[in-house]
Structure formats: structure tokens, C-alpha cells
Design a protein around this motif. Structure first.
Motif, mmCIF file in Angstrom:
data_model
loop_
_atom_site.group_PDB
_atom_site.id
_atom_site.type_symbol
_atom_site.label_atom_id
_atom_site.label_comp_id
_atom_site.label_asym_id
_atom_site.label_seq_id
_atom_site.Cartn_x
_atom_site.Cartn_y
_atom_site.Cartn_z
ATOM 1 N N LEU A 126 0.853 -1.189 0.000
ATOM 2 C CA LEU A 126 0.000 0.000 0.000
ATOM 3 C C LEU A 126 0.885 1.234 0.000
ATOM 4 O O LEU A 126 1.906 1.273 0.668
ATOM 5 N N THR A 127 0.469 2.242 -0.721
ATOM 6 C CA THR A 127 1.204 3.500 -0.750
ATOM 7 C C THR A 127 0.249 4.632 -0.394
ATOM 8 O O THR A 127 -0.839 4.727 -0.964
ATOM 9 N N THR A 128 0.653 5.463 0.557
ATOM 10 C CA THR A 128 -0.144 6.621 0.943
ATOM 11 C C THR A 128 0.582 7.896 0.543
ATOM 12 O O THR A 128 1.794 7.886 0.334
ATOM 13 N N ALA A 129 -0.153 8.973 0.439
ATOM 14 C CA ALA A 129 0.427 10.241 -0.010
ATOM 15 C C ALA A 129 1.426 10.806 0.989
ATOM 16 O O ALA A 129 2.370 11.477 0.608
ATOM 17 N N ALA A 130 1.224 10.531 2.258
ATOM 18 C CA ALA A 130 2.105 11.075 3.300
ATOM 19 C C ALA A 130 2.128 10.116 4.483
ATOM 20 O O ALA A 130 1.300 9.219 4.593
ATOM 21 N N ALA A 131 3.068 10.328 5.360
ATOM 22 C CA ALA A 131 3.142 9.519 6.570
ATOM 23 C C ALA A 131 1.901 9.781 7.420
ATOM 24 O O ALA A 131 1.499 10.925 7.585
ATOM 25 N N SER A 132 1.304 8.696 7.925
ATOM 26 C CA SER A 132 0.091 8.861 8.732
ATOM 27 C C SER A 132 -0.223 7.572 9.466
ATOM 28 O O SER A 132 0.349 6.523 9.199
ATOM 29 N N GLU A 133 -1.179 7.678 10.380
ATOM 30 C CA GLU A 133 -1.710 6.488 11.027
ATOM 31 C C GLU A 133 -2.444 5.674 9.965
ATOM 32 O O GLU A 133 -3.101 6.229 9.083
ATOM 33 N N LEU A 134 -2.327 4.358 10.034
ATOM 34 C CA LEU A 134 -2.914 3.498 9.014
ATOM 35 C C LEU A 134 -3.726 2.404 9.687
ATOM 36 O O LEU A 134 -3.253 1.758 10.620
ATOM 37 N N LYS A 135 -4.967 2.214 9.207
ATOM 38 C CA LYS A 135 -5.816 1.127 9.669
ATOM 39 C C LYS A 135 -6.252 0.337 8.453
ATOM 40 O O LYS A 135 -6.649 0.929 7.443
ATOM 41 N N ILE A 136 -6.170 -0.994 8.542
ATOM 42 C CA ILE A 136 -6.590 -1.864 7.443
ATOM 43 C C ILE A 136 -7.498 -2.933 8.022
ATOM 44 O O ILE A 136 -7.141 -3.604 8.994
ATOM 45 N N PHE A 137 -8.663 -3.093 7.433
ATOM 46 C CA PHE A 137 -9.622 -4.117 7.845
ATOM 47 C C PHE A 137 -9.920 -4.983 6.627
ATOM 48 O O PHE A 137 -10.243 -4.460 5.560
ATOM 49 N N ILE A 138 -9.833 -6.305 6.787
ATOM 50 C CA ILE A 138 -10.106 -7.226 5.688
ATOM 51 C C ILE A 138 -11.309 -8.075 6.078
ATOM 52 O O ILE A 138 -11.302 -8.745 7.118
ATOM 53 N N PHE A 139 -12.341 -8.030 5.227
ATOM 54 C CA PHE A 139 -13.596 -8.741 5.467
ATOM 55 C C PHE A 139 -13.784 -9.804 4.396
ATOM 56 O O PHE A 139 -13.411 -9.596 3.235
ATOM 57 N N ASP A 140 -14.410 -10.940 4.768
ATOM 58 C CA ASP A 140 -14.780 -11.909 3.750
ATOM 59 C C ASP A 140 -16.026 -11.390 3.032
ATOM 60 O O ASP A 140 -16.566 -10.334 3.380
ATOM 61 N N MET A 141 -16.490 -12.118 2.044
ATOM 62 C CA MET A 141 -17.609 -11.642 1.233
ATOM 63 C C MET A 141 -18.944 -11.672 1.990
ATOM 64 O O MET A 141 -19.918 -11.092 1.540
#
Length: 63
Positions: free
Chosen positions: A2-17
Motif C-alpha cells: 500500500l502507498t499513501t500520499a504522506a506519513a500517517s496512522e494506518l488502519k486496514i480491515f479485511i472482510f470476507d464476502m
């Protein structure tokens, strides 16, 4: 990766279908971040990525 525009806090949630949360990550990104999906079962998932105050939803396929 993943690439973000600037340094920041990052949260990622992965859900099934069906909408069940399968994986959650919270951390800090300095612009690019790698997240391993090696332990995920094959299939399609919905991923909600939240860098800072922005929200983006993506569909990913694990093969």
C-alpha cells in the motif's frame, strides 16, 4: 503493498464476502507499507484502508 500520499496512522480491515472481519491491522505508515496475506484462505475479500482521515474500499483476490 500500500502507498499513501504522506506519513500517517494506518488502519486496514479485511472482510470476507459475507462481511465477517478476518484480519485487522493498525499501525503507522511512512508512505508505503507491506502487509502479508500469506495466512489468508484463497478467495475474494473486501479491504477497507484508512490512512489518516481518508477511507478507501478495495476488493482483493487471494490466490
Amino acid at each position: 503493498m500500500l502507498t499513501t500520499a504522506a506519513a500517517s496512522e494506518l488502519k486496514i480491515f479485511i472482510f470476507d464476502m459475507q462481511g465477517y472481519l478476518k484480519k485487522e491491522y493498525r499501525g503507522y505508515s511512512n508512505g508505503s507499507h507491506n502487509l502479508s496475506l500469506n495466512q489468508m484462505n484463497r478467495g475474494s475479500y473486501i479491504t477497507r484502508v484508512i490512512p489518516g482521515n481518508c477511507v478507501q474500499t478495495l476488493r482483493i483476490n487471494v490466490q
